[in-house]
Design an enzyme around this catalytic site. Structure first.
Site, PDB file in Angstrom:
ATOM      1  N   GLY A  56       0.869  -1.181   0.000  1.00 12.00           N
ATOM      2  CA  GLY A  56       0.000   0.000   0.000  1.00 12.00           C
ATOM      3  C   GLY A  56       0.904   1.229   0.000  1.00 12.00           C
ATOM      4  N   GLY A  89      -0.287   4.390  -0.378  1.00 18.53           N
ATOM      5  CA  GLY A  89      -1.180   5.552  -0.265  1.00 18.53           C
ATOM      6  C   GLY A  89      -0.636   6.536   0.758  1.00 18.53           C
ATOM      7  CB  ILE A 131      -0.623   4.982   6.137  1.00 20.18           C
ATOM      8  CG1 ILE A 131      -1.906   5.613   6.693  1.00 20.18           C
ATOM      9  CG2 ILE A 131       0.246   4.502   7.297  1.00 20.18           C
ATOM     10  CD1 ILE A 131      -2.770   4.682   7.526  1.00 20.18           C
ATOM     11  NE  ARG A 167     -10.609   3.265  13.577  1.00 21.78           N
ATOM     12  CZ  ARG A 167     -10.974   4.151  14.508  1.00 21.78           C
ATOM     13  NH1 ARG A 167     -12.120   4.015  15.156  1.00 21.78           N
ATOM     14  NH2 ARG A 167     -10.199   5.182  14.796  1.00 21.78           N
ATOM     15  CB  THR A 169      -5.694  -2.709   6.234  1.00 19.74           C
ATOM     16  OG1 THR A 169      -4.586  -2.471   5.375  1.00 19.74           O
ATOM     17  CG2 THR A 169      -6.989  -2.631   5.449  1.00 19.74           C
ATOM     18  CG  ASN A 170      -9.032   0.884  10.432  1.00 18.31           C
ATOM     19  OD1 ASN A 170      -8.745   0.262  11.434  1.00 18.31           O
ATOM     20  ND2 ASN A 170      -8.825   2.202  10.297  1.00 18.31           N
ATOM     21  CG  HIS A 186      -8.149   0.990  15.776  1.00 24.21           C
ATOM     22  ND1 HIS A 186      -7.801   2.085  16.523  1.00 24.21           N
ATOM     23  CD2 HIS A 186      -8.061   1.379  14.487  1.00 24.21           C
ATOM     24  CE1 HIS A 186      -7.520   3.087  15.714  1.00 24.21           C
ATOM     25  NE2 HIS A 186      -7.679   2.690  14.474  1.00 24.21           N
TER      26      HIS A 186
HETATM   27  N1  LIG Z   1      -4.903   0.949  12.329  1.00 25.72           N
HETATM   28  C1  LIG Z   1      -5.037   2.258  12.422  1.00 25.72           C
HETATM   29  O1  LIG Z   1      -4.889   2.824  13.503  1.00 25.72           O
HETATM   30  C2  LIG Z   1      -5.341   3.077  11.190  1.00 25.72           C
HETATM   31  C3  LIG Z   1      -5.239   4.477  11.210  1.00 25.72           C
HETATM   32  C4  LIG Z   1      -5.523   5.189  10.045  1.00 25.72           C
HETATM   33  C5  LIG Z   1      -5.908   4.506   8.884  1.00 25.72           C
HETATM   34  N2  LIG Z   1      -5.998   3.148   8.902  1.00 25.72           N
HETATM   35  C6  LIG Z   1      -6.371   2.368   7.727  1.00 25.72           C
HETATM   36  O2  LIG Z   1      -5.213   2.152   6.902  1.00 25.72           O
HETATM   37  C7  LIG Z   1      -5.641   1.906   5.552  1.00 25.72           C
HETATM   38  C8  LIG Z   1      -4.839   2.760   4.600  1.00 25.72           C
HETATM   39  O3  LIG Z   1      -5.080   4.134   4.815  1.00 25.72           O
HETATM   40  P1  LIG Z   1      -4.464   5.218   3.815  1.00 25.72           P
HETATM   41  O4  LIG Z   1      -4.882   6.540   4.335  1.00 25.72           O
HETATM   42  O5  LIG Z   1      -3.031   4.944   3.551  1.00 25.72           O
HETATM   43  O6  LIG Z   1      -5.315   4.893   2.496  1.00 25.72           O
HETATM   44  P2  LIG Z   1      -4.974   5.240   0.971  1.00 25.72           P
HETATM   45  O7  LIG Z   1      -6.241   5.090   0.200  1.00 25.72           O
HETATM   46  O8  LIG Z   1      -4.246   6.531   0.887  1.00 25.72           O
HETATM   47  O9  LIG Z   1      -3.967   4.080   0.543  1.00 25.72           O
HETATM   48  C9  LIG Z   1      -4.346   2.758   0.390  1.00 25.72           C
HETATM   49  C10 LIG Z   1      -3.590   2.195  -0.781  1.00 25.72           C
HETATM   50  O10 LIG Z   1      -3.889   0.798  -0.896  1.00 25.72           O
HETATM   51  C11 LIG Z   1      -3.772   0.483  -2.259  1.00 25.72           C
HETATM   52  N3  LIG Z   1      -4.393  -0.812  -2.547  1.00 25.72           N
HETATM   53  C12 LIG Z   1      -5.705  -1.100  -2.728  1.00 25.72           C
HETATM   54  N4  LIG Z   1      -5.842  -2.422  -2.989  1.00 25.72           N
HETATM   55  C13 LIG Z   1      -4.608  -2.965  -2.920  1.00 25.72           C
HETATM   56  C14 LIG Z   1      -4.113  -4.284  -3.102  1.00 25.72           C
HETATM   57  N5  LIG Z   1      -4.927  -5.304  -3.371  1.00 25.72           N
HETATM   58  N6  LIG Z   1      -2.790  -4.487  -2.983  1.00 25.72           N
HETATM   59  C15 LIG Z   1      -1.948  -3.457  -2.722  1.00 25.72           C
HETATM   60  N7  LIG Z   1      -2.359  -2.174  -2.562  1.00 25.72           N
HETATM   61  C16 LIG Z   1      -3.676  -1.948  -2.654  1.00 25.72           C
HETATM   62  C17 LIG Z   1      -4.449   1.641  -2.963  1.00 25.72           C
HETATM   63  O11 LIG Z   1      -4.059   1.708  -4.341  1.00 25.72           O
HETATM   64  C18 LIG Z   1      -3.958   2.833  -2.147  1.00 25.72           C
HETATM   65  O12 LIG Z   1      -2.811   3.429  -2.701  1.00 25.72           O
HETATM   66  C19 LIG Z   1      -7.158   2.172   5.545  1.00 25.72           C
HETATM   67  O13 LIG Z   1      -7.855   0.944   5.655  1.00 25.72           O
HETATM   68  C20 LIG Z   1      -7.382   3.014   6.804  1.00 25.72           C
HETATM   69  O14 LIG Z   1      -8.689   2.905   7.304  1.00 25.72           O
HETATM   70  C21 LIG Z   1      -5.733   2.441  10.032  1.00 25.72           C
END
Ligand SMILES: NC(=O)c1ccc[n+]([C@@H]2O[C@H](COP(=O)([O-])OP(=O)(O)OC[C@H]3O[C@@H](n4cnc5c(N)ncnc54)[C@H](O)[C@@H]3O)[C@@H](O)[C@H]2O)c1
Length: 315
Positions: free
Chosen positions: A9, A11, A13, A88, A119-120, A175
């Site tokens: 990923g 994106g 994060i 979430r 991931t959530n 979470h």
């Molecule tokens: N655990 C926590 O405390 C916490 C905190 C914040 C966000 N999150 C979660 O983290 C996740 C990512 O957040 P983000 O802001 O980086 O999102 P984002 O949309 O910016 O990035 C996610 C990335 O995943 C990629 N992706 C999608 N399907 C994929 C696959 N099959 N293989 C590889 N990559 C793939 C997308 O192309 C995208 O670039 C979300 O689910 C969010 O809810 C968790």
């Protein structure tokens, strides 16, 4: 030999993780995304920043799982983040499908890595990752508690006008809105928190911590928090890679600890070079125990919904 961290990923994060890891020169970085251009573009941009700053690490962007081979750590952020008004849990269906593909890629190419899932919905996704991949549960953790604790600590520090580094605290449980901030296990300059703050103010801070993610989503309108989540993931990776044996609240596999069996949920664990080296069992008072049990119930219920969506999780 330099260590290798793969980020699944690229994106918000994922990109921030890559940048923080490069600034700390913690490891070489592979930035993987289904969107190849995004991964390659961010990796190249950060790689160029290392020559401004003189950091000695390599970064590549890819959409080929073979490039993650022999990673020491894999951090998963692949998936969809929340939009304003979403919980979430609303992300379950879509992120479950994504995590299934990711689990296959990691199992095939880096089965010995320490895997940090972000991931959530976190607790159920990390559980699903373990079932899909079959990797040892001691080498899999979910990132939530470090972030939730950092929010709690920050809000306390603002209220008490005391530097964050003088506050020790933790947040347990799932979470989600049922997470369990632990005021009775919080100290400020070594003193119990209860001596430092009125109950009504503490209650407001606990509520703000529980809703900490939603508060940021509301401001951003698009996407969710990413700086503090990435910093939290890096702290966990560093404790593993450098064998720091820090006690960190992580979603970890419980096999009877805290009276919970066969579930990943947020508890303090010692993270060292064997992965989760110990689950630290705190004594919970009546109120903490009730809140913790409610949180476990919520995680269990969501896991039941996940099993309905994908019967492969029933094994
Ligand atoms: N655990 C926590 O405390 C916490 C905190 C914040 C966000 N999150 C979660 O983290 C996740 C990512 O957040 P983000 O802001 O980086 O999102 P984002 O949309 O910016 O990035 C996610 C990335 O995943 C990629 N992706 C999608 N399907 C994929 C696959 N099959 N293989 C590889 N990559 C793939 C997308 O192309 C995208 O670039 C979300 O689910 C969010 O809810 C968790």
């Amino acid at each position: 030999m330099r260590k290798k961290i793969s980020l699944i990923g690229a994106g918000q994060i994922g990109g921030t993780l890559a940048h923080l890891i490069s600034i700390k020169e913690l490891a070489d970085v592979v930035l993987f995304d289904v969107s190849e251009g995004l991964a390659k573009g961010k990796a190249l941009d950060i790689a160029q920043s290392t020559s401004v700053d003189g950091y000695n690490i390599n970064l590549i962007g890819t959409s080929n799982y073979e490039d993650i081979k022999n990673s020491d750590v894999v951090i998963i952020t692949a998936g969809v983040p929340r939009k304003p008004g979403m919980t979430r849990d609303d992300l379950l269906g879509i992120n479950l499908k994504i995590i299934k593909q990711v689990a296959e890629g990691i199992k095939k190419n880096s089965p010995n890595a320490f895997v940090i899932c972000i991931t959530n919905p976190l607790d159920v996704i990390v559980m699903a990752f373990q079932i899909y991949s079959g990797l040892p549960s001691k080498k899999i953790v979910g990132m939530a508690g470090v972030l939730d604790s950092s929010r709690f600590k920050y809000f306390l520090s603002q209220e008490l006008k005391i530097p964050v580094k003088n506050i020790d605290t933790l947040v347990l449980g799932g979470h989600g809105d049922t997470m369990v901030p632990m005021p009775n296990h919080t100290t400020v300059n070594g003193k119990p928190l209860s001596e430092m703050i009125e109950k009504s103010k503490l209650d407001l801070i606990i509520e703000r911590t529980r809703k900490g993610g939603a508060e940021i989503i509301k401001y951003l309108e698009k996407g969710s928090a990413f700086y503090a989540p990435a910093a939290s993931g890096v702290e966990m990776a560093e404790s593993y890679l450098k064998n720091l044996k820090k006690t960190l609240p992580c979603a970890a596999y419980l096999n009877g600890e805290y009276g919970v069996k066969n579930l990943f949920v947020g508890v303090p664990v010692v993270v060292g070079n064997l992965g989760v080296e110990k689950v630290v069992e705190l004594t919970l008072d009546k109120n903490e125990k009730e809140n913790f049990d409610l949180s476990i119930k919520a995680v269990n219920e969501l896991f039941e919904s996940a099993k309905k969506l994908d019967p492969d999780l029933k094994s």
